[in-house]
Design a protein around this motif. Structure first.
Motif, PDB file in Angstrom:
ATOM      1  N   ASP A  44     -25.701   5.797 -11.948  1.00 28.37           N
ATOM      2  CA  ASP A  44     -24.444   6.541 -12.043  1.00 28.37           C
ATOM      3  C   ASP A  44     -23.658   6.203 -13.305  1.00 28.37           C
ATOM      4  O   ASP A  44     -22.584   6.750 -13.521  1.00 28.37           O
ATOM      5  CB  ASP A  44     -23.559   6.221 -10.833  1.00 28.37           C
ATOM      6  CG  ASP A  44     -24.209   6.625  -9.526  1.00 28.37           C
ATOM      7  OD1 ASP A  44     -24.011   7.774  -9.113  1.00 28.37           O
ATOM      8  OD2 ASP A  44     -24.916   5.789  -8.939  1.00 28.37           O
ATOM      9  N   GLU A  45     -24.183   5.330 -14.121  1.00 27.56           N
ATOM     10  CA  GLU A  45     -23.449   4.868 -15.295  1.00 27.56           C
ATOM     11  C   GLU A  45     -24.343   4.967 -16.519  1.00 27.56           C
ATOM     12  O   GLU A  45     -25.569   4.961 -16.414  1.00 27.56           O
ATOM     13  CB  GLU A  45     -23.002   3.412 -15.076  1.00 27.56           C
ATOM     14  CG  GLU A  45     -22.201   2.773 -16.188  1.00 27.56           C
ATOM     15  CD  GLU A  45     -20.885   3.471 -16.461  1.00 27.56           C
ATOM     16  OE1 GLU A  45     -20.848   4.255 -17.439  1.00 27.56           O
ATOM     17  OE2 GLU A  45     -19.918   3.258 -15.714  1.00 27.56           O
ATOM     18  N   ASN A  46     -23.740   5.074 -17.686  1.00 21.73           N
ATOM     19  CA  ASN A  46     -24.494   5.102 -18.932  1.00 21.73           C
ATOM     20  C   ASN A  46     -25.300   3.811 -19.078  1.00 21.73           C
ATOM     21  O   ASN A  46     -24.755   2.710 -19.006  1.00 21.73           O
ATOM     22  CB  ASN A  46     -23.502   5.255 -20.095  1.00 21.73           C
ATOM     23  CG  ASN A  46     -24.195   5.337 -21.431  1.00 21.73           C
ATOM     24  OD1 ASN A  46     -24.715   4.338 -21.918  1.00 21.73           O
ATOM     25  ND2 ASN A  46     -24.182   6.513 -22.029  1.00 21.73           N
ATOM     26  N   SER A  47     -26.608   3.941 -19.298  1.00 23.28           N
ATOM     27  CA  SER A  47     -27.470   2.767 -19.369  1.00 23.28           C
ATOM     28  C   SER A  47     -27.096   1.837 -20.521  1.00 23.28           C
ATOM     29  O   SER A  47     -27.190   0.616 -20.397  1.00 23.28           O
ATOM     30  CB  SER A  47     -28.935   3.184 -19.507  1.00 23.28           C
ATOM     31  OG  SER A  47     -29.444   3.652 -18.294  1.00 23.28           O
ATOM     32  N   ARG A  48     -26.663   2.407 -21.635  1.00 26.40           N
ATOM     33  CA  ARG A  48     -26.257   1.560 -22.754  1.00 26.40           C
ATOM     34  C   ARG A  48     -25.041   0.723 -22.382  1.00 26.40           C
ATOM     35  O   ARG A  48     -24.936  -0.442 -22.765  1.00 26.40           O
ATOM     36  CB  ARG A  48     -25.953   2.423 -23.978  1.00 26.40           C
ATOM     37  CG  ARG A  48     -27.185   3.091 -24.583  1.00 26.40           C
ATOM     38  CD  ARG A  48     -26.826   3.906 -25.807  1.00 26.40           C
ATOM     39  NE  ARG A  48     -26.286   3.067 -26.873  1.00 26.40           N
ATOM     40  CZ  ARG A  48     -25.818   3.545 -28.033  1.00 26.40           C
ATOM     41  NH1 ARG A  48     -25.808   4.855 -28.252  1.00 26.40           N
ATOM     42  NH2 ARG A  48     -25.365   2.736 -28.946  1.00 26.40           N
ATOM     43  N   GLN A  49     -24.133   1.320 -21.618  1.00 26.23           N
ATOM     44  CA  GLN A  49     -22.959   0.569 -21.167  1.00 26.23           C
ATOM     45  C   GLN A  49     -23.378  -0.545 -20.227  1.00 26.23           C
ATOM     46  O   GLN A  49     -22.876  -1.678 -20.318  1.00 26.23           O
ATOM     47  CB  GLN A  49     -21.980   1.506 -20.472  1.00 26.23           C
ATOM     48  CG  GLN A  49     -20.685   0.828 -20.033  1.00 26.23           C
ATOM     49  CD  GLN A  49     -19.838   0.400 -21.207  1.00 26.23           C
ATOM     50  OE1 GLN A  49     -19.411   1.224 -22.008  1.00 26.23           O
ATOM     51  NE2 GLN A  49     -19.599  -0.901 -21.332  1.00 26.23           N
ATOM     52  N   TYR A 176     -17.081  -0.071  -8.889  1.00 29.83           N
ATOM     53  CA  TYR A 176     -16.555  -0.083  -7.523  1.00 29.83           C
ATOM     54  C   TYR A 176     -17.573   0.566  -6.599  1.00 29.83           C
ATOM     55  O   TYR A 176     -18.080   1.652  -6.877  1.00 29.83           O
ATOM     56  CB  TYR A 176     -15.233   0.694  -7.475  1.00 29.83           C
ATOM     57  CG  TYR A 176     -14.660   0.891  -6.079  1.00 29.83           C
ATOM     58  CD1 TYR A 176     -13.779  -0.029  -5.536  1.00 29.83           C
ATOM     59  CD2 TYR A 176     -15.003   2.014  -5.322  1.00 29.83           C
ATOM     60  CE1 TYR A 176     -13.234   0.159  -4.269  1.00 29.83           C
ATOM     61  CE2 TYR A 176     -14.481   2.211  -4.048  1.00 29.83           C
ATOM     62  CZ  TYR A 176     -13.599   1.279  -3.530  1.00 29.83           C
ATOM     63  OH  TYR A 176     -13.075   1.464  -2.269  1.00 29.83           O
ATOM     64  N   ARG A 177     -17.848  -0.114  -5.497  1.00 36.25           N
ATOM     65  CA  ARG A 177     -18.736   0.456  -4.477  1.00 36.25           C
ATOM     66  C   ARG A 177     -18.225   0.035  -3.108  1.00 36.25           C
ATOM     67  O   ARG A 177     -18.049  -1.154  -2.837  1.00 36.25           O
ATOM     68  CB  ARG A 177     -20.178  -0.046  -4.649  1.00 36.25           C
ATOM     69  CG  ARG A 177     -21.169   0.591  -3.664  1.00 36.25           C
ATOM     70  CD  ARG A 177     -22.555  -0.009  -3.796  1.00 36.25           C
ATOM     71  NE  ARG A 177     -22.578  -1.398  -3.343  1.00 36.25           N
ATOM     72  CZ  ARG A 177     -23.650  -2.206  -3.419  1.00 36.25           C
ATOM     73  NH1 ARG A 177     -24.748  -1.757  -3.989  1.00 36.25           N
ATOM     74  NH2 ARG A 177     -23.596  -3.442  -2.977  1.00 36.25           N
ATOM     75  N   ASN A 178     -17.963   1.025  -2.236  1.00 35.17           N
ATOM     76  CA  ASN A 178     -17.478   0.684  -0.901  1.00 35.17           C
ATOM     77  C   ASN A 178     -18.636   0.646   0.088  1.00 35.17           C
ATOM     78  O   ASN A 178     -19.801   0.863  -0.280  1.00 35.17           O
ATOM     79  CB  ASN A 178     -16.374   1.648  -0.450  1.00 35.17           C
ATOM     80  CG  ASN A 178     -16.871   3.087  -0.306  1.00 35.17           C
ATOM     81  OD1 ASN A 178     -18.072   3.355  -0.228  1.00 35.17           O
ATOM     82  ND2 ASN A 178     -15.933   4.032  -0.271  1.00 35.17           N
ATOM     83  N   HIS A 179     -18.323   0.402   1.352  1.00 37.19           N
ATOM     84  CA  HIS A 179     -19.369   0.236   2.351  1.00 37.19           C
ATOM     85  C   HIS A 179     -20.081   1.539   2.675  1.00 37.19           C
ATOM     86  O   HIS A 179     -21.194   1.527   3.201  1.00 37.19           O
ATOM     87  CB  HIS A 179     -18.773  -0.371   3.622  1.00 37.19           C
ATOM     88  CG  HIS A 179     -18.351  -1.802   3.448  1.00 37.19           C
ATOM     89  ND1 HIS A 179     -17.809  -2.558   4.458  1.00 37.19           N
ATOM     90  CD2 HIS A 179     -18.393  -2.616   2.369  1.00 37.19           C
ATOM     91  CE1 HIS A 179     -17.538  -3.761   4.012  1.00 37.19           C
ATOM     92  NE2 HIS A 179     -17.879  -3.823   2.751  1.00 37.19           N
ATOM     93  N   ALA A 180     -19.435   2.655   2.363  1.00 42.40           N
ATOM     94  CA  ALA A 180     -20.077   3.953   2.590  1.00 42.40           C
ATOM     95  C   ALA A 180     -21.023   4.321   1.455  1.00 42.40           C
ATOM     96  O   ALA A 180     -21.663   5.371   1.487  1.00 42.40           O
ATOM     97  CB  ALA A 180     -19.012   5.039   2.753  1.00 42.40           C
ATOM     98  N   GLY A 181     -21.105   3.453   0.438  1.00 43.93           N
ATOM     99  CA  GLY A 181     -21.992   3.703  -0.687  1.00 43.93           C
ATOM    100  C   GLY A 181     -21.373   4.526  -1.791  1.00 43.93           C
ATOM    101  O   GLY A 181     -22.064   4.885  -2.759  1.00 43.93           O
ATOM    102  N   GLN A 182     -20.088   4.852  -1.670  1.00 44.67           N
ATOM    103  CA  GLN A 182     -19.417   5.614  -2.726  1.00 44.67           C
ATOM    104  C   GLN A 182     -19.212   4.716  -3.942  1.00 44.67           C
ATOM    105  O   GLN A 182     -18.750   3.579  -3.827  1.00 44.67           O
ATOM    106  CB  GLN A 182     -18.072   6.145  -2.228  1.00 44.67           C
ATOM    107  CG  GLN A 182     -18.194   7.141  -1.097  1.00 44.67           C
ATOM    108  CD  GLN A 182     -16.847   7.488  -0.486  1.00 44.67           C
ATOM    109  OE1 GLN A 182     -16.006   6.629  -0.329  1.00 44.67           O
ATOM    110  NE2 GLN A 182     -16.667   8.754  -0.148  1.00 44.67           N
ATOM    111  N   ILE A 183     -19.555   5.250  -5.106  1.00 41.96           N
ATOM    112  CA  ILE A 183     -19.513   4.486  -6.354  1.00 41.96           C
ATOM    113  C   ILE A 183     -18.546   5.160  -7.316  1.00 41.96           C
ATOM    114  O   ILE A 183     -18.453   6.384  -7.370  1.00 41.96           O
ATOM    115  CB  ILE A 183     -20.926   4.393  -6.972  1.00 41.96           C
ATOM    116  CG1 ILE A 183     -21.804   3.448  -6.143  1.00 41.96           C
ATOM    117  CG2 ILE A 183     -20.880   3.944  -8.421  1.00 41.96           C
ATOM    118  CD1 ILE A 183     -23.237   3.354  -6.610  1.00 41.96           C
ATOM    119  N   GLY A 184     -17.834   4.357  -8.053  1.00 41.70           N
ATOM    120  CA  GLY A 184     -16.917   4.922  -9.037  1.00 41.70           C
ATOM    121  C   GLY A 184     -16.150   3.842  -9.770  1.00 41.70           C
ATOM    122  O   GLY A 184     -16.561   2.679  -9.806  1.00 41.70           O
TER     123      GLY A 184
END
Length: 368
Positions: A44-49, A176-184
């Motif tokens: 979900d994120e830029n690999s270079r980052q 950030y990742r919560n228990h429901a698997g939401q990422i951001g």
């Protein structure tokens, strides 16, 4: 006390310390299973980052010097997470008007954004002002120190990211990742310095059973819970002050206004939670703190704890926060100037420690 009695007492203390240190190590191993890695975010994120942030973590680990040189601070971190996760802290079982989930953070956000752990408070629509489900995330930096300068820095200096320019008391979570698997990402969240002294941590550990991989407290520790909530509540007042000034001046940004509304909602949760817990505290804590209508004076309870509990960490966090609030009232911009000064000092120490060739590479991504 006679010499034999003194020896027995010292041996009992040493045995308790060893048992608690072993429990703290078990806490650490259990927490490691839930700690996210940067690889968890690669899709979900830029690999270079991700690659740059992984290098940052490895470099920072090599020179990381933790001021907490005992097991207590890390143990308290896991105690907080466990109690939130098991619904004993920041959860209202009476009407389910709020509940919290523990959010383990990556090593990157620990080092870069000075957040040991995070939590998200959920308010269901039937209890929110908007009528919609709401959630508010905050970060925590834990300590058992009672040193005023250390605590002042911890409260004011909320992120090592040189590009972050949030209000005093706010930081961010890149991963950030919560228990429901939401990422951001969480771009602007309040971050509190909370703590209790080492004796208080040992009391909680002594009251903790670990059997067959299951960790349970023998009984709830409402006293330590009240301390933590009160520390967060008084820091909220500190963080709100400069934002209210900007709101009155018409200079507040949309992001800052959202952050202000968020900590106002957290204020309500911290108030409700302290009032709920006050009914369950030891009697000595509420002496003279209940009016004729049965309402609690929460500041008086805190003062009773300071007077009788000998927790210098709790007392120092409150006294430093009070002085910072007075400073903010006198000059709302001064605290942010001081926070930036900590950042420049941190950068200068990195320069001296790593040398100029390494600095050029690190400054391309920011320093810790």
């Amino acid at each position: 006390m006679s010499n034999p009695e003194s020896r027995i007492f010292r041996e009992m203390e040493e045995n308790t310390r060893r048992e608690n240190e072993q429990k703290a190590q078990l806490f650490e191993r259990a927490a490691a299973h839930n700690t996210p890695t940067l690889e968890d975010f690669r899709a979900d994120e830029n690999s270079r980052q991700i690659n740059a942030d992984e290098r940052y973590v490895e470099r920072t680990k090599e020179r990381f010097n933790n001021e907490e040189n005992s097991y207590h601070a890390k143990a308290f971190e896991h105690i907080f997470q466990l109690n939130v996760a098991q619904g004993r802290w920041l959860n209202n079982p009476e009407d389910d008007s709020y509940r919290a989930e523990a959010i383990p953070v990556t090593e990157y956000d620990d080092f870069r954004n000075r957040i040991d752990i995070a939590s998200t408070v959920h308010i269901p629509g039937e209890h929110s002002d908007s009528g919609e489900d709401e959630e508010y995330t905050f970060g925590i930096d834990l300590t058992t120190s009672a040193d005023e300068a250390t605590i002042r820095k911890k409260i004011l200096y909320a992120s090592n990211d040189p590009d972050f320019d949030g209000p005093v008391g706010f930081s961010q979570l890149r991963y950030y990742r919560n228990h429901a698997g939401q990422i951001g990402k969480k771009p602007l969240i309040p971050r509190y310095c909370i703590g209790v002294n080492r004796d208080s941590v040992d009391d909680v550990l002594t009251n903790t059973n670990i059997q067959n991989g299951h960790i349970r407290s023998r009984k709830p520790d409402y006293l330590q819970q009240f301390k933590v909530l009160h520390e967060m509540a008084v820091q909220n007042e500190l963080f709100e002050g400069p934002l209210y000034t900007k709101e009155d001046d018409g200079t507040i940004s949309e992001e800052e206004e959202q952050a202000l509304r968020g900590i106002e909602q957290l204020d309500r949760v911290y108030l409700d939670e302290r009032e709920r817990i006050a009914k369950l505290l030891p009697k000595w804590t509420t002496e003279g703190a209940i009016d004729k209508n049965g309402n609690f004076n929460l500041d008086r309870i805190a003062q009773n704890i300071i007077t009788n509990d000998e927790d210098r960490t709790f007392a120092t966090i409150l006294s430093v926060t009070e002085r910072l609030s007075l400073d903010a009232f006198a000059d709302p911009d001064q605290l942010k100037i001081e926070a930036r000064r900590y950042g420049r000092r941190q950068s200068g120490e990195t320069d001296r420690n790593l040398g100029h060739s390494a600095i050029r590479n690190i400054h391309a991504e920011g320093v810790n």
